[in-house]
Structure formats: C-alpha cells, structure tokens
Design an enzyme around this catalytic site. Structure first.
Site, PDB file in Angstrom:
ATOM      1  N   GLU A  84      32.429 -35.593 -17.707  1.00  0.00           N
ATOM      2  CA  GLU A  84      31.635 -35.447 -18.947  1.00  0.00           C
ATOM      3  C   GLU A  84      32.210 -34.327 -19.820  1.00  0.00           C
ATOM      4  O   GLU A  84      33.106 -33.590 -19.419  1.00  0.00           O
ATOM      5  CB  GLU A  84      30.181 -35.117 -18.620  1.00  0.00           C
ATOM      6  CG  GLU A  84      29.197 -36.264 -18.809  1.00  0.00           C
ATOM      7  CD  GLU A  84      28.984 -36.666 -20.266  1.00  0.00           C
ATOM      8  OE1 GLU A  84      29.668 -36.137 -21.164  1.00  0.00           O
ATOM      9  OE2 GLU A  84      28.123 -37.519 -20.503  1.00  0.00           O
ATOM     10  N   ARG A 135      18.212 -30.757 -16.185  1.00  0.00           N
ATOM     11  CA  ARG A 135      19.511 -30.099 -16.255  1.00  0.00           C
ATOM     12  C   ARG A 135      20.081 -30.266 -17.653  1.00  0.00           C
ATOM     13  O   ARG A 135      19.672 -31.164 -18.410  1.00  0.00           O
ATOM     14  CB  ARG A 135      20.487 -30.654 -15.226  1.00  0.00           C
ATOM     15  CG  ARG A 135      20.891 -32.124 -15.423  1.00  0.00           C
ATOM     16  CD  ARG A 135      22.013 -32.508 -14.480  1.00  0.00           C
ATOM     17  NE  ARG A 135      22.346 -33.920 -14.521  1.00  0.00           N
ATOM     18  CZ  ARG A 135      23.133 -34.492 -15.410  1.00  0.00           C
ATOM     19  NH1 ARG A 135      23.645 -33.774 -16.404  1.00  0.00           N
ATOM     20  NH2 ARG A 135      23.397 -35.785 -15.365  1.00  0.00           N
ATOM     21  N   ASN A 167      23.026 -31.408 -20.170  1.00  0.00           N
ATOM     22  CA  ASN A 167      23.875 -32.582 -20.028  1.00  0.00           C
ATOM     23  C   ASN A 167      25.076 -32.614 -20.962  1.00  0.00           C
ATOM     24  O   ASN A 167      26.183 -32.870 -20.524  1.00  0.00           O
ATOM     25  CB  ASN A 167      23.043 -33.856 -20.250  1.00  0.00           C
ATOM     26  CG  ASN A 167      23.817 -35.113 -19.920  1.00  0.00           C
ATOM     27  OD1 ASN A 167      24.470 -35.180 -18.879  1.00  0.00           O
ATOM     28  ND2 ASN A 167      23.758 -36.108 -20.796  1.00  0.00           N
ATOM     29  N   GLU A 203      16.783 -39.015 -13.811  1.00  0.00           N
ATOM     30  CA  GLU A 203      17.010 -40.067 -14.812  1.00  0.00           C
ATOM     31  C   GLU A 203      15.800 -40.991 -14.946  1.00  0.00           C
ATOM     32  O   GLU A 203      15.938 -42.202 -15.098  1.00  0.00           O
ATOM     33  CB  GLU A 203      18.273 -40.871 -14.480  1.00  0.00           C
ATOM     34  CG  GLU A 203      19.513 -39.990 -14.387  1.00  0.00           C
ATOM     35  CD  GLU A 203      20.780 -40.771 -14.080  1.00  0.00           C
ATOM     36  OE1 GLU A 203      20.715 -42.021 -13.990  1.00  0.00           O
ATOM     37  OE2 GLU A 203      21.845 -40.133 -13.933  1.00  0.00           O
ATOM     38  N   ASN A 226      21.982 -37.626 -24.839  1.00  0.00           N
ATOM     39  CA  ASN A 226      23.426 -37.437 -24.962  1.00  0.00           C
ATOM     40  C   ASN A 226      23.752 -37.008 -26.378  1.00  0.00           C
ATOM     41  O   ASN A 226      22.998 -37.243 -27.305  1.00  0.00           O
ATOM     42  CB  ASN A 226      24.186 -38.696 -24.561  1.00  0.00           C
ATOM     43  CG  ASN A 226      24.617 -38.656 -23.111  1.00  0.00           C
ATOM     44  OD1 ASN A 226      25.491 -37.898 -22.725  1.00  0.00           O
ATOM     45  ND2 ASN A 226      23.970 -39.465 -22.283  1.00  0.00           N
ATOM     46  N   ASP A 242      26.472 -43.491 -24.287  1.00  0.00           N
ATOM     47  CA  ASP A 242      26.582 -42.183 -23.650  1.00  0.00           C
ATOM     48  C   ASP A 242      26.928 -41.162 -24.733  1.00  0.00           C
ATOM     49  O   ASP A 242      26.314 -41.154 -25.800  1.00  0.00           O
ATOM     50  CB  ASP A 242      27.611 -42.238 -22.520  1.00  0.00           C
ATOM     51  CG  ASP A 242      27.298 -41.273 -21.394  1.00  0.00           C
ATOM     52  OD1 ASP A 242      27.178 -40.066 -21.683  1.00  0.00           O
ATOM     53  OD2 ASP A 242      27.185 -41.700 -20.238  1.00  0.00           O
TER      54      ASP A 242
END
Length: 295
Positions: free
Chosen positions: A20, A103, A105, A124, A151, A200
């Site tokens: 990521e 968390r 991201n 999730e 995202n 994403d």
C-alpha cells in the site's frame, strides 16, 4: 486518448500480503511504500535497483515525507515521525484513541503541505473509519462521514477538489476544499459495482484525471475530471491497491498489490500477487509535496 505505453511488469517480487501507500519522494529519487500486514516500510530505487526495508512497530499504511527530513507514518496506533536513518518511530497524534480496532490506512499531502489520511475498521466490517486532516496545531480534524474501509484521499492539481473512496460501497467521492481545509459539497464522482472490483487508493495525474486501483478487479482505471471512465489497464494479479507516478519525468507508474486474499490455488494462478509493479504512460503525475503543517 490512450496514455498507457507499456504493460505492467513486476519490479520487486515481494509477495506482500497488503502492499500500500506508494509515493515518489523527489529528494530521494525513490519510491516508498508499505506492506501493512507485515509491518514494513519499503524503498525502491529504480535507477540502481536497490531495495531497502524497515520494520515498523505495528501495521503501517503510509510513509509520507516531511519538509526538512524524515517521514510521517500512519500506524495502527496513530501518526508517528519515522526517521529512516535510525529506523525510529516517535508518536505524534492518535486521532481515534477510543477506537482500538481501527487503523490508519492511506494518506496524501495537499499543495499547502497539509496531511490528509483515512482510518478504517481493521476487521473491515464496522463503519468506524473517517477521512482526517492534520491541523496546524498538531490536532486531527475529521472531515468525512464514517465508512468501514476508507481509501485516499487524493487532491486535484489545484488542490480545490479532494477525492476519497468508500471501498466496500464502491464509491469514489469528490469534495470541495476551502482555503482553511474544510470540506463541502460531497458528491459521487464514480461508482464501481463490487463484481468489477473494489475501488482502492486513488491518485491524480497532471491532467486532473483520477486513477484508482481495483482490489479483486485485476486492473487500474483512469477517470476524467468529470468522472468518465477513460482507460482500464489490466494486470496479471487481481488486487491492485494504489499507484504513484515517479521517475525522472513522473511518467513511470508504480503500483502496489496484495495477496492476503489469495488461496494456495489463487497463488498458483497469480504468483506475482503482492509484488511492486511498474509501467509507463504519456501523461505525467503531479510533483509530490512534503508535509509542512502541524509537524
């Protein structure tokens, strides 16, 4: 107009569970990115092919350069200053102390040097994630409704439009950005049905077009500033998480991918899942900005 000039190829065979946060750091002439689930920050120098990694103290979604040196890292426990020379992490701010299952991201820096980042439910499922902005006084300000998986964000070339993604919902949103950083006029920019892949991380190029990785979609997509699908670039792996523009002319695209969803049979079918990929395009990306506000 088709902008793709080459096919995606693996440039680092990592097999990352969840690659990521790719970002081209101009002062370093290198691509930095993370593997969230392996608690790793990675650096790839395309000129020398040197690959370097650091271990983070927890899950790490992004590492973005700070003006004057070092990085801001987005950890499960909040923002931290990361010193690549010593490998140390110094806590800066925890935007959600009451949400231990969340968390950090994904993140970006706007033209003013302000840090924007998203949080999400680590399982999730629960809609507990938000888009946040680091304020000048070092506090964190929530600037979106709640989603289970956020995202982005990403900014238009002039910094006046902010894009962010509700990944499970399949929506990319656009918002107007005021001078003080507050958001307004949230609207749907693009909708992607789940059967086509989950949108994403978004990234914006110099033409103002929005790129998004497709998780379980085997591709990245490029949308016009009006939200029209312009191009789809196919990959040999199913989970593309985000792209970044780099290289001397910002026309080399780097893409992080993931394999955490892959069964043994899936890995046989896509052995490069979780690798770092690159391909070339005709339209460059935007020069990166270093974090200078609130640090």
């Amino acid at each position: 107009m088709t902008v793709q000039r080459s096919e995606p190829v693996s440039v680092w065979h990592l097999g990352a569970p969840l690659g990521e946060g790719p970002v081209w750091v101009q002062r370093d002439r290198a691509l930095w990115f993370t593997d969230i689930k392996s608690h790793r920050i990675h650096r790839f120098d395309p000129a020398t092919q040197v690959k370097t990694s650091w271990e983070a103290p927890d899950q790490v979604g992004f590492a973005l350069p700070i003006a004057g040196g070092g990085f801001v890292a987005g950890l499960k426990t909040g923002l931290a200053r990361f010193d690549e020379r010593s490998g140390s992490f110094t806590p800066l701010a925890d935007p959600e102390p009451g949400l231990p299952d969340n968390r950090l991201n994904d993140g970006t820096v706007d033209p003013h040097g302000r840090l924007w980042f998203g949080t999400m439910d680590d399982h999730e499922a629960a809609e507990t994630g938000s888009i946040w902005r680091l304020h000048a006084d070092g506090s964190c300000v929530a600037e979106s409704p709640n989603y289970s998986i956020t995202n982005g964000p990403a900014l238009s070339p002039d910094g006046r439009i902010l894009y962010h993604t509700d990944t499970l919902g399949g929506f990319i949103y656009a918002c107007d950005v005021a001078e003080d950083g507050t958001l307004s006029n949230r609207r749907v920019f693009a909708t992607i049905p789940n059967e086509e892949g989950y949108p994403d991380g978004p990234t914006v190029d110099a033409a103002g077009c929005v790129w998004t990785g497709l998780y379980k979609g085997w591709a990245v997509r490029r949308y016009s500033p009006a939200g029209e699908l312009l191009e789809t670039i196919r990959f040999p792996v199913s989970a593309i998480t985000k792209i970044a523009f780099g290289g001397r002319d910002l026309k080399t695209v780097f893409a992080t991918t993931a394999n955490k969803h892959c069964s043994p049979a899936d890995l046989e079918a896509e052995p490069r899942a979780g690798d770092l990929f690159s391909f070339d395009v005709d339209v460059p990306g935007l020069p990166g900005v270093e974090v200078s506000v609130g640090i």
